[in-house]
Write a protein that holds these residues in place. Structure first.
Motif, PDB file in Angstrom:
ATOM      1  N   GLN A  63       0.840  -1.203   0.000  1.00  0.00           N
ATOM      2  CA  GLN A  63       0.000   0.000   0.000  1.00  0.00           C
ATOM      3  C   GLN A  63       0.872   1.249   0.000  1.00  0.00           C
ATOM      4  N   ALA A  64       1.944   1.204   0.829  1.00  0.00           N
ATOM      5  CA  ALA A  64       2.835   2.380   0.887  1.00  0.00           C
ATOM      6  C   ALA A  64       3.543   2.592  -0.449  1.00  0.00           C
ATOM      7  N   VAL A  87       1.831   6.100   7.319  1.00  0.00           N
ATOM      8  CA  VAL A  87       1.973   4.633   7.369  1.00  0.00           C
ATOM      9  C   VAL A  87       2.576   4.199   8.705  1.00  0.00           C
ATOM     10  N   GLY A  88       3.508   5.013   9.231  1.00  0.00           N
ATOM     11  CA  GLY A  88       4.146   4.664  10.504  1.00  0.00           C
ATOM     12  C   GLY A  88       3.200   4.696  11.681  1.00  0.00           C
ATOM     13  N   GLU A  89       2.073   5.359  11.533  1.00  0.00           N
ATOM     14  CA  GLU A  89       1.114   5.402  12.623  1.00  0.00           C
ATOM     15  C   GLU A  89       0.255   4.141  12.686  1.00  0.00           C
ATOM     16  N   THR A  94       6.883  -0.087  13.133  1.00  0.00           N
ATOM     17  CA  THR A  94       7.882   0.625  13.912  1.00  0.00           C
ATOM     18  C   THR A  94       8.802   1.491  13.058  1.00  0.00           C
ATOM     19  N   ARG A  95       8.817   1.227  11.746  1.00  0.00           N
ATOM     20  CA  ARG A  95       9.722   2.019  10.891  1.00  0.00           C
ATOM     21  C   ARG A  95       9.197   1.966   9.463  1.00  0.00           C
ATOM     22  N   VAL A  96       9.276   3.158   8.789  1.00  0.00           N
ATOM     23  CA  VAL A  96       8.902   3.276   7.365  1.00  0.00           C
ATOM     24  C   VAL A  96       9.970   4.161   6.692  1.00  0.00           C
ATOM     25  N   GLN A  97      10.620   3.607   5.695  1.00  0.00           N
ATOM     26  CA  GLN A  97      11.600   4.361   4.912  1.00  0.00           C
ATOM     27  C   GLN A  97      11.210   4.329   3.431  1.00  0.00           C
ATOM     28  N   ILE A  98      11.336   5.489   2.812  1.00  0.00           N
ATOM     29  CA  ILE A  98      11.103   5.586   1.368  1.00  0.00           C
ATOM     30  C   ILE A  98      12.433   6.020   0.759  1.00  0.00           C
ATOM     31  N   ARG A  99      12.917   5.205  -0.167  1.00  0.00           N
ATOM     32  CA  ARG A  99      14.214   5.456  -0.768  1.00  0.00           C
ATOM     33  C   ARG A  99      14.058   5.636  -2.285  1.00  0.00           C
ATOM     34  N   SER A 100      15.042   6.370  -2.838  1.00  0.00           N
ATOM     35  CA  SER A 100      15.061   6.565  -4.290  1.00  0.00           C
ATOM     36  C   SER A 100      15.667   5.327  -4.927  1.00  0.00           C
ATOM     37  N   ASP A 101      15.663   5.372  -6.283  1.00  0.00           N
ATOM     38  CA  ASP A 101      16.220   4.225  -6.970  1.00  0.00           C
ATOM     39  C   ASP A 101      17.719   4.100  -6.731  1.00  0.00           C
ATOM     40  N   ALA A 102      18.335   5.231  -6.309  1.00  0.00           N
ATOM     41  CA  ALA A 102      19.767   5.194  -5.998  1.00  0.00           C
ATOM     42  C   ALA A 102      20.027   4.784  -4.565  1.00  0.00           C
ATOM     43  N   GLY A 103      19.009   4.516  -3.803  1.00  0.00           N
ATOM     44  CA  GLY A 103      19.163   4.085  -2.410  1.00  0.00           C
ATOM     45  C   GLY A 103      19.171   5.233  -1.432  1.00  0.00           C
ATOM     46  N   GLN A 104      18.917   6.503  -1.910  1.00  0.00           N
ATOM     47  CA  GLN A 104      18.896   7.655  -1.020  1.00  0.00           C
ATOM     48  C   GLN A 104      17.604   7.668  -0.236  1.00  0.00           C
ATOM     49  N   ILE A 105      17.711   7.852   1.100  1.00  0.00           N
ATOM     50  CA  ILE A 105      16.535   7.889   1.974  1.00  0.00           C
ATOM     51  C   ILE A 105      15.880   9.234   1.780  1.00  0.00           C
ATOM     52  N   LEU A 106      14.645   9.195   1.233  1.00  0.00           N
ATOM     53  CA  LEU A 106      13.896  10.409   0.980  1.00  0.00           C
ATOM     54  C   LEU A 106      12.959  10.714   2.141  1.00  0.00           C
ATOM     55  N   GLU A 111       9.917   4.777  15.333  1.00  0.00           N
ATOM     56  CA  GLU A 111       9.589   5.032  16.750  1.00  0.00           C
ATOM     57  C   GLU A 111      10.848   5.366  17.532  1.00  0.00           C
ATOM     58  N   PRO A 112      10.723   6.198  18.518  1.00  0.00           N
ATOM     59  CA  PRO A 112      11.928   6.555  19.295  1.00  0.00           C
ATOM     60  C   PRO A 112      12.426   5.429  20.229  1.00  0.00           C
ATOM     61  N   ASP A 113      11.612   4.433  20.520  1.00  0.00           N
ATOM     62  CA  ASP A 113      12.003   3.332  21.442  1.00  0.00           C
ATOM     63  C   ASP A 113      12.971   2.403  20.732  1.00  0.00           C
ATOM     64  N   THR A 114      14.206   2.326  21.219  1.00  0.00           N
ATOM     65  CA  THR A 114      15.249   1.493  20.610  1.00  0.00           C
ATOM     66  C   THR A 114      15.584   0.247  21.446  1.00  0.00           C
TER      67      THR A 114
END
Length: 634
Positions: A63-64, A87-89, A94-106, A111-114
């Motif tokens: 979906q994301a 989506v993270g809500e 606990t984590r949502v990352q969207i990256r470009s085709d070059a692998g750059q985190i956009l 969550e802050p709990d580690t």
């Protein structure tokens, strides 16, 4: 295999009761089944939870990725951040990352709990692809981390509940199994108790038959076996009682026979020794002042016959006295050299007449024992050795044996004793010369077979045992042990061969046998004694009236006519002379009686006692000793 080599489970299993074993057998399958079920169900549930979480993460990532297509195409970073936050809500994300085709985190939302365990996180990555373009050309990618912590916690809570339910189930199953095991093992426990009672000697033991299974058959078999055993026990008790009664009857008969034999021996010794005693005195008196060689030779033959009879009656008398208990042990310390010297004097002439040598080995040793009994033992052993020896001779010796004891030995060079005869040589009336295989000539066929039996009886009184070693054709050695004693200066023995001490002594002889009186009167007068004789107490009192003073020695028979006894004569003489204040006289009792009830009073009074027939040498020694003691006491 013993207990030490067995493993600890085997030893532990052997220590458990039957009830515990049955309960264990009933509980183990339930425990194994429940453990397997819990393990399988837990693994299945955990796999299902992971699959659900993975499907959820795949759906969220898909979906994301679809909603991030346009912003990625136009590179709208703010919109991508908003999509990541929205989506993270979602739950468990606990984590949502969207990256470009070059692998750059956009865009990145987490969550802050580690403190979460990385193993509880499921990561799914989806490429963002424009469908209008080639699928190989992805515009970027979406990474979604889904937490499994809540699912695992729920699974653990479910596992705890399952374990609690399992424990409760096992507890209930254990209680049920324990009760079932007790019910199943109860008949066997009752059987074990019944067997224990049966082993302790209970008269009759029965157990109740509880069912018709194999246990019931076992109970019935036990009852049948117990009943049969009870019947056998009753039969054995009856047989034992009958055997005991029979043994008691036989023992009573044996005791009666032994008592009858002892009484016969006592009566024979008493009645037959009277004429033998007279014959001994008369034969000795015949030799006095006789110089005719022919007559002396005849007298010597008579004395040989008397000595032979004396030997035979001596064996009977010794056995009778030992059986009736009249022989009393008087322990003292004395040197063996004097004993050996006396034994040598007794048999030197016998050995010389047979062409044999009789040697003694003086060892300078002392022993603690009864001297008279020891001399009798050695006399019998030496006499036996000389009788069965044809060449060589006999040796009497002693040596230390350790532990403060002395070993006394009698060796001979005779024909020896065959092995089959050795166990019986100490039995009564057992004569080796009765057996033709010994090779003994008729000249050695003498005695009643009582010499060695008497030796062993005397040894038992001295708390020892005579043993024999022998080699056929080489000779024998008889040996026994006596306690040793410390050596000290020995007193010189009086010379018994000289009758000078009796010359001039006034001697009163009291006996109801005229032949005995005639012989002893002649013998004592040949020794220089002044002799008066009497047949009873009244004649004794009349006889002493002819003397100016009391007699020096009174020799009296123990049993006289009319029920009179020797002590009665002594008492009458004591009363007669004590009126004048005279000193006591020496006294001797002569008897052929061996019954202990007749001699107990004499033994207790310590009156010197001689047993018929009394040889002249014995009579002379006894008279000298009694007179010396009376003189010292006076």
């Amino acid at each position: 295999m013993d207990m030490a080599t067995k493993s600890w489970p085997a030893r532990l299993w052997q220590r458990t009761t039957l009830t515990q074993r049955l309960a264990f057998v009933a509980l183990v399958p339930a425990l194994v089944t429940a453990a397997l079920l819990v393990t399988l169900l837990t693994q299945r549930q955990l796999a299902n939870l992971r699959q659900v979480a993975h499907d959820n993460a795949e759906a969220i990532a898909t979906q994301a990725a679809s909603i991030s297509l346009q912003p990625l195409r136009t590179e709208q970073l703010r919109e991508l951040a908003r999509i990541a936050d929205s989506v993270g809500e979602l739950p468990h994300v606990t984590r949502v990352q969207i990256r470009s085709d070059a692998g750059q985190i956009l865009a990145d939302h987490h969550e802050p709990d580690t403190s979460r365990d990385p193993r509880e996180t499921l990561t799914v990555v989806r490429n963002v692809v424009d469908r209008e373009q080639s699928e190989k050309d992805a515009l970027g990618s979406v990474l979604v981390d889904v937490s499994l912590h809540d699912a695992i916690a729920a699974q653990r809570a479910s596992l705890r509940y399952a374990l609690i339910a399992l424990a409760l189930s096992l507890l209930v199953a254990g209680m049920i199994g324990w009760q079932a095991a007790r019910r199943i093992s109860a008949p066997l426990r009752h059987l074990a108790g019944a067997v224990r009672q049966l082993g302790q000697g209970s008269r009759q033991v029965m157990v109740a038959v509880t069912d018709r299974t194999e246990i019931g058959e076992l109970q019935q078999g036990f009852n049948q076996a117990a009943a049969a055993l009870h019947d056998i026990q009753l039969g054995m008790e009856q047989q034992i009682e009958q055997a005991t009664q029979e043994l008691a009857r036989k023992n009573a008969a044996l005791e009666a026979a032994s008592l009858a034999r002892s009484r016969f021996l006592a009566a024979a010794s008493h009645d037959l020794r009277q004429p033998l005693y007279a014959l001994t005195l008369l034969s000795s008196a015949l030799a006095v002042d006789e110089h005719d060689p022919q007559r002396l030779d005849r007298i010597a033959h008579i004395q040989e016959c008397v000595q032979s009879l004396d030997h035979l009656f001596g064996e009977l008398l010794d056995l009778s006295r030992l059986e009736t208990g009249t022989v009393q042990v008087e322990v003292s310390e004395f040197p063996l050299d004097q004993v050996f010297a006396e034994v040598s004097r007794n048999f030197d002439m016998v050995a010389e007449q047979r062409g044999l040598q009789l040697a003694t080995h003086p060892a300078g040793l002392w022993v603690r024992s009864d001297r008279t009994m020891l001399i009798r033992i050695l006399n019998n052993l030496v006499s036996n050795a000389l009788r069965f020896t044809h060449h060589g001779g006999t040796l009497v010796g002693a040596r230390r044996a350790g532990n403060g004891r002395v070993r006394i030995e009698v060796w001979d060079t005779g024909r020896g004793i065959a092995p089959e005869h050795r166990p019986s040589v100490f039995d009564e009336f057992y004569r080796i010369d009765d057996h033709p295989d010994t090779g003994l000539d008729d000249g050695s066929r003498s005695g009643l077979g009582l010499g060695l039996a008497t030796v062993q009886r005397l040894a038992e009184l001295l708390d020892t045992e005579v043993q024999v070693k022998s080699r056929l054709g080489r000779g024998s050695v008889f040996h026994f042990l006596l306690p040793g004693a410390g050596a000290r200066a020995a007193l010189s023995e009086p010379d018994d061969d000289e009758p000078a001490d009796l010359a001039g002594k006034r001697v009163l002889v009291v006996d109801d046998d005229p032949a005995i009186l005639s012989g002893i009167r002649f013998l004592l007068r040949s020794w220089g004694c002044k002799v008066e004789v009497a047949e009873d107490r009244l004649q004794a009192l009349e006889a002493v009236e002819n003397w100016p003073g009391p007699p020096d020695i009174v020799i009296c028979d123990l049993l006289l006519r009319g029920g009179e006894r020797g002590p009665d004569v002594f008492a009458a003489l004591d009363q007669h002379y004590r009126r004048d204040g005279n000193t006591p006289f020496a006294r001797l009792l002569v008897t052929g009686e061996t019954r202990i009830d007749c001699l107990r009073e004499i033994i207790a009074a310590k009156i010197p006692l001689l047993y018929k027939p009394v040889s002249p040498q014995q009579l002379r020694r006894a008279m000298t000793s009694a007179w010396t003691v009376a003189r010292d006491d006076g």
